[in-house]
Design an enzyme around this catalytic site. Sequence first.
Site, PDB file in Angstrom:
ATOM      1  N   SER A  42       0.871  -1.193   0.000  1.00  0.00           N
ATOM      2  CA  SER A  42       0.000   0.000   0.000  1.00  0.00           C
ATOM      3  C   SER A  42       0.899   1.232   0.000  1.00  0.00           C
ATOM      4  O   SER A  42       2.097   1.151   0.280  1.00  0.00           O
ATOM      5  CB  SER A  42      -0.864  -0.003   1.264  1.00  0.00           C
ATOM      6  OG  SER A  42      -0.021   0.185   2.395  1.00  0.00           O
ATOM      7  N   THR A  93      -4.973  -8.184   6.780  1.00  0.00           N
ATOM      8  CA  THR A  93      -5.253  -8.168   8.223  1.00  0.00           C
ATOM      9  C   THR A  93      -4.952  -9.500   8.898  1.00  0.00           C
ATOM     10  O   THR A  93      -4.384  -9.552   9.988  1.00  0.00           O
ATOM     11  CB  THR A  93      -6.726  -7.785   8.469  1.00  0.00           C
ATOM     12  OG1 THR A  93      -6.976  -6.518   7.846  1.00  0.00           O
ATOM     13  CG2 THR A  93      -7.041  -7.680   9.950  1.00  0.00           C
ATOM     14  N   ASP A 119      -0.762  -1.549  -4.078  1.00  0.00           N
ATOM     15  CA  ASP A 119      -2.143  -1.848  -3.662  1.00  0.00           C
ATOM     16  C   ASP A 119      -2.892  -0.541  -3.389  1.00  0.00           C
ATOM     17  O   ASP A 119      -2.393   0.346  -2.708  1.00  0.00           O
ATOM     18  CB  ASP A 119      -2.071  -2.686  -2.377  1.00  0.00           C
ATOM     19  CG  ASP A 119      -3.422  -3.246  -1.984  1.00  0.00           C
ATOM     20  OD1 ASP A 119      -3.665  -3.402  -0.777  1.00  0.00           O
ATOM     21  OD2 ASP A 119      -4.248  -3.490  -2.887  1.00  0.00           O
ATOM     22  N   GLU A 155     -10.385  -0.649 -10.093  1.00  0.00           N
ATOM     23  CA  GLU A 155     -11.426  -0.971  -9.104  1.00  0.00           C
ATOM     24  C   GLU A 155     -12.700  -0.211  -9.428  1.00  0.00           C
ATOM     25  O   GLU A 155     -12.674   0.953  -9.800  1.00  0.00           O
ATOM     26  CB  GLU A 155     -10.968  -0.606  -7.689  1.00  0.00           C
ATOM     27  CG  GLU A 155     -12.030  -0.891  -6.619  1.00  0.00           C
ATOM     28  CD  GLU A 155     -11.547  -0.649  -5.196  1.00  0.00           C
ATOM     29  OE1 GLU A 155     -10.372  -0.930  -4.889  1.00  0.00           O
ATOM     30  OE2 GLU A 155     -12.364  -0.159  -4.395  1.00  0.00           O
TER      31      GLU A 155
HETATM   32  O1  G3H Z   1      -5.859  -4.643  -0.391  1.00  0.00           O
HETATM   33  C1  G3H Z   1      -5.652  -5.403   0.541  1.00  0.00           C
HETATM   34  C2  G3H Z   1      -6.685  -6.345   0.948  1.00  0.00           C
HETATM   35  O2  G3H Z   1      -7.895  -5.984   0.421  1.00  0.00           O
HETATM   36  C3  G3H Z   1      -6.631  -6.660   2.394  1.00  0.00           C
HETATM   37  O3  G3H Z   1      -7.854  -6.972   2.981  1.00  0.00           O
HETATM   38  O4  G3H Z   1      -6.973  -6.775   5.319  1.00  0.00           O
HETATM   39  O5  G3H Z   1      -9.300  -7.571   4.885  1.00  0.00           O
HETATM   40  O6  G3H Z   1      -7.347  -9.022   4.338  1.00  0.00           O
HETATM   41  P1  G3H Z   1      -7.871  -7.619   4.453  1.00  0.00           P
HETATM   42 ZN    ZN Z   2      -7.909  -3.977  -0.681  1.00  0.00          ZN
END
Ligand code: G3H
Ligand code: ZN
Length: 287
Positions: free
Chosen positions: A49, A232, A84, A135
Amino acid sequence: MLVSAKDMLNKAKAGHYAVGQFNINNLEWTKAVLLTAQELNSPVILGVSEGAGKYMCGYKTVVGMVNGILEELNITVPVALHLDHGSYEGALKCIEAGFSSVMFDGSHYPIDENIAKTTDLVKICNQKGISLEAEVGSIGGEEDGVVGAGEVADPKECKAIADLGVTMLAAGIGNIHGKYPANWTGLSFDTLDEIQKLTEDMPLVLHGGTGIPEDMIKKAVSLGVAKINVNTECQLSFAAATRKYIEEGKDLTGKGFDPRKLLAPGFEAIKATVKEKMELFGSVGKA
Ligand code: G3H
Ligand code: ZN
């Protein structure tokens, strides 16, 4: 060496499995994801990110670190280094720095502006052999400062963006970043089915992989999802393992305070989470 995500995702789409994108935060994280991919002979996408890029001292540092690890650890499975939830400017910076894949998250722009900026980036990425993720319909929750409301994408808008020539398309279908609330109503599979019918062989991306039940993951893959993002869950397993190590007092015994020892339980926990996801997504042995 790094590859774009194009071939691995087209293979996944055709083979009805998904490639995991695992967001990285430092060297140990990157090493854990790459070693697991190599051990399981699985393609993998390293997600960065804009916030993590800053934390890791800039995109050029990330590129140098990843390329160094690929060479020194003799990682031979396909690896894409992917921005990302990138801004337009962030995508340009990552292209410049040597990323092999970028996401332009235009979901919070009016669709015309999303289309205009995505069109620009399609041209640039095609010239450089870099894969591009777009997106439509913002993903709910918050991802490193990028907050979305969790819209369900309009299949026609998805088709419009897919037709621009992007490599992969993330469509909001009720998925959320981070932990899912107890009253979450699940993924909108009807919408996903409509989107895949309109976008045909376009690899679809499911964000917010943490906490989605296994049966929903499998159903999403059967409806055209070829890339699933997880962040996460790796953070939670890293934190729990590190906390346990400290609470058991192991950091105080002998050389337990050595950062390499302190970070080891979390490193192993990330590896275990990545392994579990690659097995669930079906990418093991697909390198
Ligand atoms: O872009 C990253 C993902 O969408 C992470 O999603 O943290 O819910 O696994 P998450
Ligand atoms: Zn994401």
